[in-house]
Design an enzyme around this catalytic site. Structure first.
Site, PDB file in Angstrom:
ATOM      1  N   PRO A 194       0.796  -1.227   0.000  1.00 45.91           N
ATOM      2  CA  PRO A 194       0.000   0.000   0.000  1.00 45.91           C
ATOM      3  C   PRO A 194       0.828   1.276   0.000  1.00 45.91           C
ATOM      4  CG  PRO A 194      -0.659  -1.494   1.746  1.00 45.91           C
ATOM      5  CD  PRO A 194       0.663  -1.949   1.243  1.00 45.91           C
ATOM      6  N   GLU A 195       0.596   2.088  -0.973  1.00 46.46           N
ATOM      7  CA  GLU A 195       1.039   3.470  -0.918  1.00 46.46           C
ATOM      8  C   GLU A 195      -0.193   4.281  -0.540  1.00 46.46           C
ATOM      9  OE1 GLU A 195       3.742   5.466  -2.891  1.00 46.46           O
ATOM     10  OE2 GLU A 195       5.084   3.833  -3.401  1.00 46.46           O
ATOM     11  N   ARG A 234       3.808 -10.025   5.549  1.00 50.96           N
ATOM     12  CA  ARG A 234       5.117  -9.622   6.080  1.00 50.96           C
ATOM     13  C   ARG A 234       5.056  -9.062   7.489  1.00 50.96           C
ATOM     14  NH1 ARG A 234       8.370  -6.437   1.544  1.00 50.96           N
ATOM     15  NH2 ARG A 234      10.050  -6.620   3.026  1.00 50.96           N
TER      16      ARG A 234
END
Length: 271
Positions: free
Chosen positions: A2-3, A110
């Site tokens: 996600p940006e 992650r």
DNA sequence: CTTTGCACCTGTTGGC
DNA sequence: TGCCAACAGGTGCAAA
């Protein structure tokens, strides 16, 4: 993954599904995220009503009467609204069960993401208190950027990715905005003229705004039991295109490393 | 104070 | 096909 545009899209997708709902259960399946998930969350949230949702930088803020749930998606996280019967997948770390039988589910392979709690004004949380201006807000423009870059020798790309200067500009959009502004990523920030700062601030805003618009067009699929929640593939000018032809002039796109991050530019279009 | 590189994780990719 | 290294879109923090 996600940006800022993905976080904003997530916020817009979640808001109608969450606001006004009452929390029935909280499941912490994996407390070891970037920081430990507070074990008292179930006790804090059960029976509480979700009042509002906000975004600050890439933090998602879910506001209750007694405080704010702070979420971050890190590098690989996503949040989806699923039905109660949706089977768990690997890395489904956190669930917020609502009174209408739906669930907000955090999936983050992650585990760079975060689930935190803050009592009172979220802006006073240590992680949020020192953040710079929002790139889409009124407080960020060419003048802000010009002032912030004076006497800086660091590469301009590192400076626009510095959360104290402006928040929410990740690696992809830093590369893209610099291309659109015609500025090489390695240029010392202090050397940028005022007009070039104005151009860059404008391109940061335009690049993020366009990406949010793209994401918004996939929002109708957001509340679903499978598939990706509206992550959008778009065509980049330079990001990830090392060795390929520049879409504007045909020159070979160059790759260099700045602050351990891959940086891409066209040597003909950017100076 | 500023600046730099590491650390936290798992999954995917590409070279041999 | 298998193995291993390198790398991935974030970002706070310790170290210099």
């Amino acid at each position: 993954m996600p940006e800022l545009p993905e976080v904003e899209t997530t916020l817009r997708g979640l808001a109608p599904a969450l606001i006004g709902k009452t929390v029935r259960e909280v499941h912490i399946r994996q407390p070891k995220l970037r920081w430990p998930v507070p074990p008292e969350l179930p006790a804090l949230l059960n029976g509480q009503i979700i009042r509002r949702l906000h975004r600050r930088a890439k933090y998602l803020l879910i506001e209750f009467d007694r405080g704010t749930l702070i979420l971050h998606l890190g590098m690989s996280g996503n949040l989806r609204i699923v039905s109660a019967a949706t089977p768990l997948k690997k890395h489904d770390h956190f669930d917020l069960l609502l009174d209408n039988g739906t669930t907000m589910r955090l999936h983050d392979p992650r585990r760079f993401g975060a689930v935190l709690w803050h009592t009172g004004d979220a802006a006073t949380h240590p992680l949020l208190a020192a953040l710079g201006p929002e790139p889409l807000g009124d407080e960020f423009d060419g003048t802000t950027l010009y002032r912030a870059t004076r006497n800086k020798t660091a590469a301009i790309k590192l400076v626009i990715m510095d959360q104290r200067i402006v928040v929410g500009v990740g690696n992809i959009y830093a590369n893209e905005a610099l291309f659109r502004a015609g500025i090489r990523p390695q240029l010392p920030a202090g050397k940028l003229s005022r007009p070039r700062c104005t151009a860059l601030a404008g391109e940061i805003r335009a690049t993020l705004t366009a990406a949010i618009a793209k994401g918004g067009s996939t929002l109708r699929d957001y509340v679903s039991s499978d598939g990706s929640p509206g992550y959008f593939q778009q065509e980049y000018w330079v990001y990830g295109r090392a060795g390929e032809a520049c879409r504007r002039c045909g020159e070979s796109v160059r790759l260099l490393r700045l602050g351990q991050r891959a940086s891409f530019y066209c040597p003909h279009c950017q100076h």
